[in-house]
Design an enzyme around this catalytic site. Structure first.
Site, mmCIF file in Angstrom:
data_model
loop_
_atom_site.group_PDB
_atom_site.id
_atom_site.type_symbol
_atom_site.label_atom_id
_atom_site.label_comp_id
_atom_site.label_asym_id
_atom_site.label_seq_id
_atom_site.Cartn_x
_atom_site.Cartn_y
_atom_site.Cartn_z
ATOM 1 N N ASP A 39 0.729 -0.918 -0.214
ATOM 2 C CA ASP A 39 0.341 -0.134 -0.198
ATOM 3 C C ASP A 39 0.772 1.587 0.327
ATOM 4 O O ASP A 39 2.323 1.248 0.548
ATOM 5 C CB ASP A 39 -1.078 -0.043 1.458
ATOM 6 C CG ASP A 39 -2.004 0.775 1.148
ATOM 7 O OD1 ASP A 39 -2.313 1.861 -0.277
ATOM 8 O OD2 ASP A 39 -2.781 1.386 2.366
ATOM 9 N N GLY A 42 0.420 5.540 -4.162
ATOM 10 C CA GLY A 42 -0.290 6.895 -4.654
ATOM 11 C C GLY A 42 0.120 7.608 -3.284
ATOM 12 O O GLY A 42 0.379 8.639 -4.165
ATOM 13 N N HIS A 56 2.750 4.062 -9.242
ATOM 14 C CA HIS A 56 2.142 1.837 -9.211
ATOM 15 C C HIS A 56 2.954 1.446 -10.478
ATOM 16 O O HIS A 56 3.522 0.062 -9.720
ATOM 17 C CB HIS A 56 1.054 1.716 -9.717
ATOM 18 C CG HIS A 56 -0.550 2.299 -8.998
ATOM 19 N ND1 HIS A 56 -0.386 2.337 -7.425
ATOM 20 C CD2 HIS A 56 -1.266 3.296 -9.723
ATOM 21 C CE1 HIS A 56 -2.117 2.856 -7.347
ATOM 22 N NE2 HIS A 56 -2.236 3.027 -8.808
ATOM 23 N N SER A 84 -7.635 -5.046 -4.884
ATOM 24 C CA SER A 84 -8.643 -5.632 -4.321
ATOM 25 C C SER A 84 -9.919 -6.043 -5.349
ATOM 26 O O SER A 84 -10.456 -5.570 -5.669
ATOM 27 C CB SER A 84 -9.191 -5.308 -2.996
ATOM 28 O OG SER A 84 -9.897 -4.069 -2.663
ATOM 29 N N GLU A 86 -12.684 -4.398 -3.862
ATOM 30 C CA GLU A 86 -13.071 -3.366 -3.274
ATOM 31 C C GLU A 86 -12.028 -1.643 -4.144
ATOM 32 O O GLU A 86 -12.570 -0.808 -4.193
ATOM 33 C CB GLU A 86 -13.044 -2.479 -2.003
ATOM 34 C CG GLU A 86 -13.975 -3.921 -0.822
ATOM 35 C CD GLU A 86 -13.148 -4.924 -0.678
ATOM 36 O OE1 GLU A 86 -12.456 -4.961 -0.297
ATOM 37 O OE2 GLU A 86 -14.182 -5.350 -0.311
ATOM 38 N N TRP A 88 -12.132 -2.463 -7.119
ATOM 39 C CA TRP A 88 -13.239 -1.598 -8.604
ATOM 40 C C TRP A 88 -13.983 -0.195 -8.249
ATOM 41 O O TRP A 88 -13.351 0.659 -9.167
ATOM 42 C CB TRP A 88 -13.801 -2.471 -9.098
ATOM 43 C CG TRP A 88 -13.968 -4.100 -9.534
ATOM 44 C CD1 TRP A 88 -13.391 -4.803 -8.331
ATOM 45 C CD2 TRP A 88 -13.259 -4.337 -10.187
ATOM 46 N NE1 TRP A 88 -13.118 -6.340 -9.608
ATOM 47 C CE2 TRP A 88 -12.640 -5.393 -10.244
ATOM 48 C CE3 TRP A 88 -12.994 -3.359 -12.022
ATOM 49 C CZ2 TRP A 88 -11.995 -6.199 -10.672
ATOM 50 C CZ3 TRP A 88 -12.280 -4.382 -12.604
ATOM 51 C CH2 TRP A 88 -11.786 -5.585 -12.885
ATOM 52 N N LEU A 150 10.033 -21.414 -4.917
ATOM 53 C CA LEU A 150 8.635 -20.298 -3.639
ATOM 54 C C LEU A 150 7.846 -19.900 -4.649
ATOM 55 O O LEU A 150 7.455 -20.022 -6.133
ATOM 56 C CB LEU A 150 9.400 -18.357 -4.324
ATOM 57 C CG LEU A 150 9.018 -17.942 -3.082
ATOM 58 C CD1 LEU A 150 7.958 -17.755 -1.860
ATOM 59 C CD2 LEU A 150 9.510 -16.235 -3.919
ATOM 60 N N SER A 215 -7.703 -4.551 5.051
ATOM 61 C CA SER A 215 -8.595 -4.146 3.805
ATOM 62 C C SER A 215 -8.848 -5.179 2.870
ATOM 63 O O SER A 215 -8.498 -6.010 1.846
ATOM 64 C CB SER A 215 -8.248 -3.825 2.760
ATOM 65 O OG SER A 215 -7.274 -1.878 3.842
ATOM 66 N N GLU A 226 1.759 -13.125 12.514
ATOM 67 C CA GLU A 226 2.828 -12.337 13.280
ATOM 68 C C GLU A 226 2.029 -10.980 11.787
ATOM 69 O O GLU A 226 2.188 -11.182 11.300
ATOM 70 C CB GLU A 226 3.881 -11.930 13.278
ATOM 71 C CG GLU A 226 4.333 -13.493 14.132
ATOM 72 C CD GLU A 226 3.467 -13.179 15.386
ATOM 73 O OE1 GLU A 226 3.169 -11.609 16.132
ATOM 74 O OE2 GLU A 226 3.130 -13.586 16.655
#
Ligand code: IPE
Ligand code: IPE
Ligand code: MG
Length: 266
Positions: A39, A42, A56, A84, A86, A88, A150, A215, A226
């Site tokens: 996060d 922006g 980004h 996410s 959300e 959209w 990985l 979120s 953790e």
């Protein structure tokens, strides 16, 4: 206390500015599974008077070193929140840019990821994505599906609640079809029907940019993760910042409900 430093080859060490951070890492106390809420792109751009898209783009560049370091340290799962359910709600232009960026990033990186034995697993509802984004994610998954190093879970159009809705629907269908009894529904039955079926839960969940919330991320899987929050914005989250998070994790006492076993001086 004796610290067992990880062994890293020179190409990986070159990603790290402050090599003394390695002195703080005990390889016996590394997480096997790390999830990241990437996060702050922006705000990173805004601070510099740049368009959000540049934030980004710089955020996506950060992934190279974080993936390389995770792989070199023997971490088994890295789960990255890229979009996410959300997200959209953002402007059309921003959503379109993020979807294109995913195509651009994957098409550029996938061969190297594959050569490094990395397995790409998209998690989330891919059906709602623009076709090129969906195709690129599926191609990445198919190309790397047999890799044993990985696993990088790319959470895109991912929502923890939607994931649980999907799992519950699947369970209900199986009960209705007589394939499963109600008594057989236990914690394992649920986790086996999540997008992350068959994987271990995140040991460490990192969120950058100073926000103190989940979120809608990995709601079921993070029950005992953790949590590590840092004010650093994602495009500034360097290999050094990652090592700090891993060193911090190494000092946590994971009790899982038991009494503490740490001997205190008092
Ligand atoms: C994270 O950065 C990237 C995505 C959510 C896709 P943000 O775009 O949320 O950055 P901020 O929170 O506005 O700074
Ligand atoms: C979470 O970040 C999603 C991703 C990092 C992809 P957001 O920036 O969308 O989260 P909120 O809206 O601040 O909770
Ligand atoms: Mg944000």
């Amino acid at each position: 206390m004796q610290i067992f430093k990880p062994y890293l080859d020179d190409r990986v060490k070159a990603l790290i500015d402050d090599l003394s951070l390695l002195e703080k890492i005990d390889i016996r106390c590394l997480p096997q599974s790390v999830a990241i809420i990437m996060d702050g792109n922006g705000r990173w751009a805004k601070k510099r008077g740049l368009p959000r898209a540049i934030g980004h783009r710089n955020g996506a560049e950060r992934l190279r070193s974080i993936i390389k370091l995770s792989s070199a340290l023997g971490i088994k799962y890295l789960t990255l929140y890229t979009f996410s359910t959300e997200n959209w709600k953002r402007s059309y232009g921003e959503v379109a840019f993020l979807m294109d960026l995913m195509v651009e990033y994957l098409s550029r990186e996938i061969d190297e990821l594959h050569q490094n034995n990395i397995r790409i697993v998209p998690i989330g509802d891919l059906s709602a994505l623009p076709l090129p984004t969906r195709r690129e994610l599926e191609a990445g998954r198919n190309l790397t599906s047999a890799n044993s190093g990985l696993t990088v879970n790319i959470a895109v159009n991912y929502g923890g609640r939607q994931e649980l809705v999907d799992a519950v629907r699947l369970l209900a269908e199986q009960v209705c079809a007589g394939e499963l009894t109600v008594e057989q529904i236990d914690e394992k039955a649920i986790s086996d029907r999540l997008y992350t079926a068959g994987q271990i839960d995140p040991d460490l969940l990192i969120r950058t940019s100073g926000e103190l919330r989940l979120s809608n991320y990995l709601l079921y899987q993070s029950a005992y993760s953790e949590l590590y929050f840092t004010d650093v914005l994602w495009p500034d989250f360097s290999a050094d910042e990652y090592l700090k998070a891993l060193a911090d994790y190494g000092h946590r006492e994971r009790r899982f409900g038991k009494e503490s076993s740490v001997k205190r001086g008092d």
